[in-house]
Enzyme design. Structure first.
Site, PDB file in Angstrom:
ATOM      1  CG  PHE A  38      67.537  21.202   0.316  1.00 17.03           C
ATOM      2  CD1 PHE A  38      68.506  20.786   1.194  1.00 17.03           C
ATOM      3  CD2 PHE A  38      67.271  20.413  -0.801  1.00 17.03           C
ATOM      4  CE1 PHE A  38      69.211  19.614   0.984  1.00 17.03           C
ATOM      5  CE2 PHE A  38      67.968  19.234  -1.020  1.00 17.03           C
ATOM      6  CZ  PHE A  38      68.940  18.823  -0.133  1.00 17.03           C
ATOM      7  CD  GLN A  43      63.913  17.692  -9.617  1.00 15.98           C
ATOM      8  OE1 GLN A  43      64.207  16.889  -8.749  1.00 15.98           O
ATOM      9  NE2 GLN A  43      63.217  18.775  -9.370  1.00 15.98           N
ATOM     10  CG  HIS A  79      70.131  17.253  -8.755  1.00 11.45           C
ATOM     11  ND1 HIS A  79      71.240  18.059  -8.599  1.00 11.45           N
ATOM     12  CD2 HIS A  79      69.581  17.123  -7.529  1.00 11.45           C
ATOM     13  CE1 HIS A  79      71.347  18.390  -7.323  1.00 11.45           C
ATOM     14  NE2 HIS A  79      70.351  17.832  -6.655  1.00 11.45           N
ATOM     15  CG  LEU A  87      72.632  14.057  -6.597  1.00 11.43           C
ATOM     16  CD1 LEU A  87      71.917  14.619  -7.808  1.00 11.43           C
ATOM     17  CD2 LEU A  87      71.645  13.759  -5.495  1.00 11.43           C
ATOM     18  CD  GLU A 146      68.294  21.717  -4.286  1.00 16.83           C
ATOM     19  OE1 GLU A 146      68.015  21.328  -5.431  1.00 16.83           O
ATOM     20  OE2 GLU A 146      67.436  22.021  -3.446  1.00 16.83           O
ATOM     21  NE  ARG A 176      66.881  19.257  -6.560  1.00 15.39           N
ATOM     22  CZ  ARG A 176      66.752  18.169  -5.836  1.00 15.39           C
ATOM     23  NH1 ARG A 176      66.046  17.156  -6.307  1.00 15.39           N
ATOM     24  NH2 ARG A 176      67.320  18.069  -4.664  1.00 15.39           N
ATOM     25  CG  HIS A 203      67.634  13.778  -9.205  1.00  9.09           C
ATOM     26  ND1 HIS A 203      68.548  12.937  -8.605  1.00  9.09           N
ATOM     27  CD2 HIS A 203      66.957  14.377  -8.205  1.00  9.09           C
ATOM     28  CE1 HIS A 203      68.419  13.043  -7.284  1.00  9.09           C
ATOM     29  NE2 HIS A 203      67.447  13.899  -7.021  1.00  9.09           N
ATOM     30  NE  ARG A 219      61.896  15.027  -5.893  1.00 10.76           N
ATOM     31  CZ  ARG A 219      63.059  15.055  -5.222  1.00 10.76           C
ATOM     32  NH1 ARG A 219      63.117  15.621  -4.036  1.00 10.76           N
ATOM     33  NH2 ARG A 219      64.146  14.534  -5.744  1.00 10.76           N
TER      34      ARG A 219
HETATM   35  C1  LIG Z   1      71.230   9.939  -5.679  1.00  9.12           C
HETATM   36  C2  LIG Z   1      69.897  10.411  -5.176  1.00  9.12           C
HETATM   37  C3  LIG Z   1      69.833  11.276  -4.100  1.00  9.12           C
HETATM   38  C4  LIG Z   1      68.594  11.725  -3.625  1.00  9.12           C
HETATM   39  N1  LIG Z   1      68.556  12.574  -2.554  1.00  9.12           N
HETATM   40  C5  LIG Z   1      67.352  12.975  -2.074  1.00  9.12           C
HETATM   41  C6  LIG Z   1      67.270  13.796  -0.923  1.00  9.12           C
HETATM   42  O1  LIG Z   1      68.278  14.149  -0.297  1.00  9.12           O
HETATM   43  N2  LIG Z   1      66.057  14.191  -0.495  1.00  9.12           N
HETATM   44  C7  LIG Z   1      64.904  13.807  -1.130  1.00  9.12           C
HETATM   45  O2  LIG Z   1      63.820  14.197  -0.691  1.00  9.12           O
HETATM   46  N3  LIG Z   1      64.948  12.996  -2.214  1.00  9.12           N
HETATM   47  C8  LIG Z   1      66.138  12.574  -2.694  1.00  9.12           C
HETATM   48  N4  LIG Z   1      66.173  11.749  -3.784  1.00  9.12           N
HETATM   49  C9  LIG Z   1      64.923  11.205  -4.319  1.00  9.12           C
HETATM   50  C10 LIG Z   1      64.452  10.045  -3.454  1.00  9.12           C
HETATM   51  O3  LIG Z   1      65.550   9.409  -2.865  1.00  9.12           O
HETATM   52  C11 LIG Z   1      63.661   9.019  -4.244  1.00  9.12           C
HETATM   53  O4  LIG Z   1      62.597   9.659  -4.895  1.00  9.12           O
HETATM   54  C12 LIG Z   1      63.105   7.964  -3.304  1.00  9.12           C
HETATM   55  O5  LIG Z   1      64.125   7.357  -2.564  1.00  9.12           O
HETATM   56  C13 LIG Z   1      62.267   6.894  -3.968  1.00  9.12           C
HETATM   57  O6  LIG Z   1      61.843   6.033  -2.954  1.00  9.12           O
HETATM   58  P1  LIG Z   1      60.816   4.863  -3.197  1.00  9.12           P
HETATM   59  O7  LIG Z   1      60.523   4.245  -1.879  1.00  9.12           O
HETATM   60  O8  LIG Z   1      59.684   5.369  -4.002  1.00  9.12           O
HETATM   61  O9  LIG Z   1      61.627   3.853  -4.134  1.00  9.12           O
HETATM   62  P2  LIG Z   1      63.112   3.262  -4.067  1.00  9.12           P
HETATM   63  O10 LIG Z   1      63.840   3.638  -2.848  1.00  9.12           O
HETATM   64  O11 LIG Z   1      63.730   3.554  -5.382  1.00  9.12           O
HETATM   65  O12 LIG Z   1      62.841   1.714  -3.959  1.00  9.12           O
HETATM   66  C14 LIG Z   1      62.213   0.983  -4.993  1.00  9.12           C
HETATM   67  C15 LIG Z   1      62.013  -0.422  -4.513  1.00  9.12           C
HETATM   68  O13 LIG Z   1      61.219  -1.126  -5.447  1.00  9.12           O
HETATM   69  C16 LIG Z   1      61.793  -2.377  -5.705  1.00  9.12           C
HETATM   70  N5  LIG Z   1      61.377  -2.785  -7.045  1.00  9.12           N
HETATM   71  C17 LIG Z   1      61.391  -2.061  -8.186  1.00  9.12           C
HETATM   72  N6  LIG Z   1      60.914  -2.793  -9.200  1.00  9.12           N
HETATM   73  C18 LIG Z   1      60.579  -3.995  -8.688  1.00  9.12           C
HETATM   74  C19 LIG Z   1      60.042  -5.186  -9.230  1.00  9.12           C
HETATM   75  N7  LIG Z   1      59.755  -5.304 -10.521  1.00  9.12           N
HETATM   76  N8  LIG Z   1      59.851  -6.233  -8.412  1.00  9.12           N
HETATM   77  C20 LIG Z   1      60.162  -6.162  -7.090  1.00  9.12           C
HETATM   78  N9  LIG Z   1      60.673  -5.054  -6.525  1.00  9.12           N
HETATM   79  C21 LIG Z   1      60.870  -3.994  -7.317  1.00  9.12           C
HETATM   80  C22 LIG Z   1      63.272  -2.173  -5.538  1.00  9.12           C
HETATM   81  O14 LIG Z   1      63.918  -3.384  -5.254  1.00  9.12           O
HETATM   82  C23 LIG Z   1      63.296  -1.211  -4.354  1.00  9.12           C
HETATM   83  O15 LIG Z   1      63.236  -1.930  -3.151  1.00  9.12           O
HETATM   84  C24 LIG Z   1      67.407  11.300  -4.268  1.00  9.12           C
HETATM   85  C25 LIG Z   1      67.470  10.421  -5.338  1.00  9.12           C
HETATM   86  C26 LIG Z   1      68.702   9.996  -5.807  1.00  9.12           C
HETATM   87  C27 LIG Z   1      68.708   9.075  -7.003  1.00  9.12           C
END
Ligand SMILES: Cc1cc2nc3c(=O)[nH]c(=O)nc-3n(C[C@H](O)[C@H](O)[C@H](O)COP(=O)(O)OP(=O)(O)OC[C@H]3O[C@@H](n4cnc5c(N)ncnc54)[C@H](O)[C@@H]3O)c2cc1C
Length: 585
Positions: free
Chosen positions: A116, A236, A238, A248, A251, A282, A349, A391
């Site tokens: 990666f 960031q 991507h 997306l 990577e 990135r 991203h 990141r």
């Molecule tokens: C397409 C994509 C691919 C990725 N691939 C990778 C990868 O391979 N490896 C890696 O390390 N990172 C990757 N990332 C980054 C990583 O996935 C994210 O940074 C991470 O999933 C965020 O997780 P989280 O638990 O912080 O929030 P999220 O998974 O975004 O969850 C947010 C939660 O908050 C809730 N929420 C938000 N606002 C409110 C509100 N007002 N009231 C109630 N609930 C609310 C939502 O319902 C949800 O349940 C990727 C990101 C994307 C977009």
């Protein structure tokens, strides 16, 4: 108004929120609130993998991982926090495995690891296979596993409840105001501890890999309550979003051997990062793509994108290791990656910035790290800070798992220690929200949400993206100030109570304009280039003035108050490798 009590309220059911909930369940009464069904959280879209120096493919060490993370961050990450994350990573992966995550495996049965961007061996010598994965569905399997584990531990779920504000008493957080989507009913959730795990905010940009729900609600609510946001200028892009769509392409496609080519068929990353080429971090790859395009070497009739070439990979390898992206390319662009290169362009991203916390997820209220009792944050909404100005790929999933767990443990300790009666609930914030809703619905005229949101996405995309300038940023700040007023004045035509998404989008828009202003103001103030923040007019890094975090507060009148905060360089004091120096790859 209906009041519900739980010891702990977790807001957000992505990996960060669920990992915290799993830690707390069985010890204290914990509820997870999510505006989406938990399994629709953006974590489920994570493709490529999760990093850890397991050393299953080749010799590795947490120290090399920490070095790469700090160098990748352009030296803005807090070094102790990085050390905590990288040291804990191998344990965290084994734990996920034992909870049931079906990782891809090597022939000998051990968890497989892939290349990666920015991950290297022996302090930058050559790329290393450090990223664990489950094909290109890593987030999906982790999210399902942690959701099942939460159900098994009897975590209470409130799915499709949107949190609109915090409740505070005597300077401490002791609850949230939420709206049940199905009924439109406002409810108060009373608690002794609240953790925000609400994810990222990429929806403020026109081209993004982020889900529709990524509207930065947690950041907006923090700002509204006088809580600062840290390092918001670092957004960031991507390098490989599908052309014109932003969806997306992980990577891991380059980790498995894919290469980027310009319109002339040249593998241009060889010029920009001679040692690790397409696997540079990135920020560097995204800038290089724009450089190629601006030099007239883009691909296609418009010369406005580049090509991700996977034709060198065997068909079997693509189908086995990258099935999702193979189908995305076919479905959305009609391209079979085995036969033709995929048109790609950078896509918004990931948010490096967020609500400042310590390594136990405790939210800091000012430059001195003053605690807000009862309030934690973890995941993309938080800024620990382990990613600094940029990141590394696969470090976010790790951040969620490591710091979600640590926040859960810290909450357990806190609840064991503090008195049992929660502070009385202040209903003022609920009343404010109710008035707001009536105001939105009561308007007879005004713009719709989508018009204002589209204008915001355009401003952020045009002026606050990969390359930035003084003029563009000061224009952006002014334009966002106007958008803040327009967002206040939008009209919600839908008068219904059930699933009133128009109303909820109006509220999300308010968060979006406020945090976007914090992004633009911090970017304007930071007169240097560092990580994902690249200034045409200040092309060099300036450690003398800017080896500092940014902190932003929202003022009553919608203005942003910006200050600096020290960076923790604790590893640099004992090891030369960790001393900030020019980043070369
Ligand atoms: C397409 C994509 C691919 C990725 N691939 C990778 C990868 O391979 N490896 C890696 O390390 N990172 C990757 N990332 C980054 C990583 O996935 C994210 O940074 C991470 O999933 C965020 O997780 P989280 O638990 O912080 O929030 P999220 O998974 O975004 O969850 C947010 C939660 O908050 C809730 N929420 C938000 N606002 C409110 C509100 N007002 N009231 C109630 N609930 C609310 C939502 O319902 C949800 O349940 C990727 C990101 C994307 C977009």
């Amino acid at each position: 108004m209906q009041v519900v009590y739980h010891d702990v309220i977790v807001v957000g059911a992505g990996l960060a929120g669920l990992r915290a909930a799993v830690e707390i369940a069985g010890k204290h009464d914990v509820a997870v609130l999510s505006k989406l069904h938990p399994l629709r959280s953006h974590s489920g879209a994570a493709q490529g993998g999760i990093s850890a120096a397991l050393g299953n493919a080749e010799k590795d060490s947490p120290e090399w991982h920490a070095y790469d993370t700090i160098k990748g961050s352009d030296y803005l990450a807090d070094q102790y926090a990085v050390q905590v994350m990288c040291n804990d990573a191998p344990r965290a992966i084994i734990e996920l495995e034992h909870l049931g995550v079906p990782f891809s495996r090597f022939d000998d049965g051990r968890i497989a690891q892939r290349l990666f961007g920015g991950h290297t061996k022996n302090f930058g010598e050559a790329p290393i296979r450090r990223t664990c994965y489950a094909a290109d569905r890593t987030g999906h399997v982790c999210l399902n596993t942690l959701y099942e584990q939460s159900l098994k531990r009897r975590v209470s779920f409130y799915a499709e409840y949107q949190v609109l504000d915090l409740c505070m008493a005597e300077g401490a957080v002791n609850g949230v105001v939420a709206l049940e989507l199905k009924t439109g009913q406002l409810m108060l959730f009373h608690a002794r501890a609240v953790i925000f795990a609400t994810g990222g905010y990429g929806k403020a940009w026109k081209t993004t890999s982020n889900a529709f729900a990524n509207t930065g609600d947690g950041l907006g609510i923090a700002l509204n309550n006088g809580i600062p946001l840290q390092d918001m200028e670092f957004v960031q892009f991507h390098p490989t979003g599908l052309y014109q769509l932003g969806i997306l392409i992980t990577e891991a496609a380059r980790g498995e051997g894919g290469v980027l080519r310009n319109g002339q068929g040249e593998r241009f990353m060889e010029r920009y990062a001679p040692s690790i080429k397409d696997l540079a971090p990135r920020d560097i790859v995204s800038r290089s793509i724009y450089e190629e395009i601006s030099q007239g070497r883009g691909a296609g009739p418009m010369k406005d994108h580049v090509l991700l070439d996977l034709t060198g990979l065997s068909k079997g390898k693509t189908t086995e290791k990258l099935p999702e992206i193979e189908s995305f390319a076919k479905i959305y662009l009609g391209v079979d990656p085995a036969e033709a290169p995929i048109p790609v362009q950078p896509t918004c991203h990931y948010a490096m910035g967020g609500i400042p916390t310590d390594v136990n997820g405790r939210v800091s209220a000012d430059v001195n790290g003053r605690e807000i009792p009862g309030f934690w944050a973890a995941g993309e909404v938080a800024c620990v800070s382990v990613h600094g100005a940029n990141r590394l790929g696969s470090n976010s999933l790790l951040d969620l798992i490591v710091f979600g767990r640590r926040a859960g443990k810290d909450i357990n300790r806190f609840l064991d220690r503090v008195c049992l009666t929660p502070l009385p609930l202040d209903t003022a914030s609920a009343n404010r929200i109710r008035e707001r809703i009536e105001e939105f619905k009561g308007k007879k005229s005004g713009e719709t949400v989508s018009v204002v949101r589209t204008d915001l996405q355009k401003v952020m995309m045009d002026r606050v993206s990969v390359f930035r300038s003084e003029q563009g940023l000061s224009d952006a700040v002014e334009e966002i100030a106007a958008l803040q007023k327009r967002a206040e004045a939008v009209r919600v035509a839908d008068q219904s109570r059930n699933f009133n998404t128009e109303l909820l989008e109006a509220i999300e828009l308010q968060h979006m304009v406020n945090y976007s202003k914090a992004v633009a103001v911090s970017a304007l103030k930071r007169r240097e280039a560092r990580g994902a923040h690249s200034r045409d007019d200040y092309p060099l890094r300036d450690d003398a003035n800017w080896l500092k975090h940014s902190l932003c507060f929202l003022e009553e009148d919608g203005a942003i108050n910006h200050t600096k905060k020290a960076v923790d360089l604790s590893l640099a004091s004992s090891r030369a490798e960790f001393v900030p120096k020019e980043r070369k790859y």
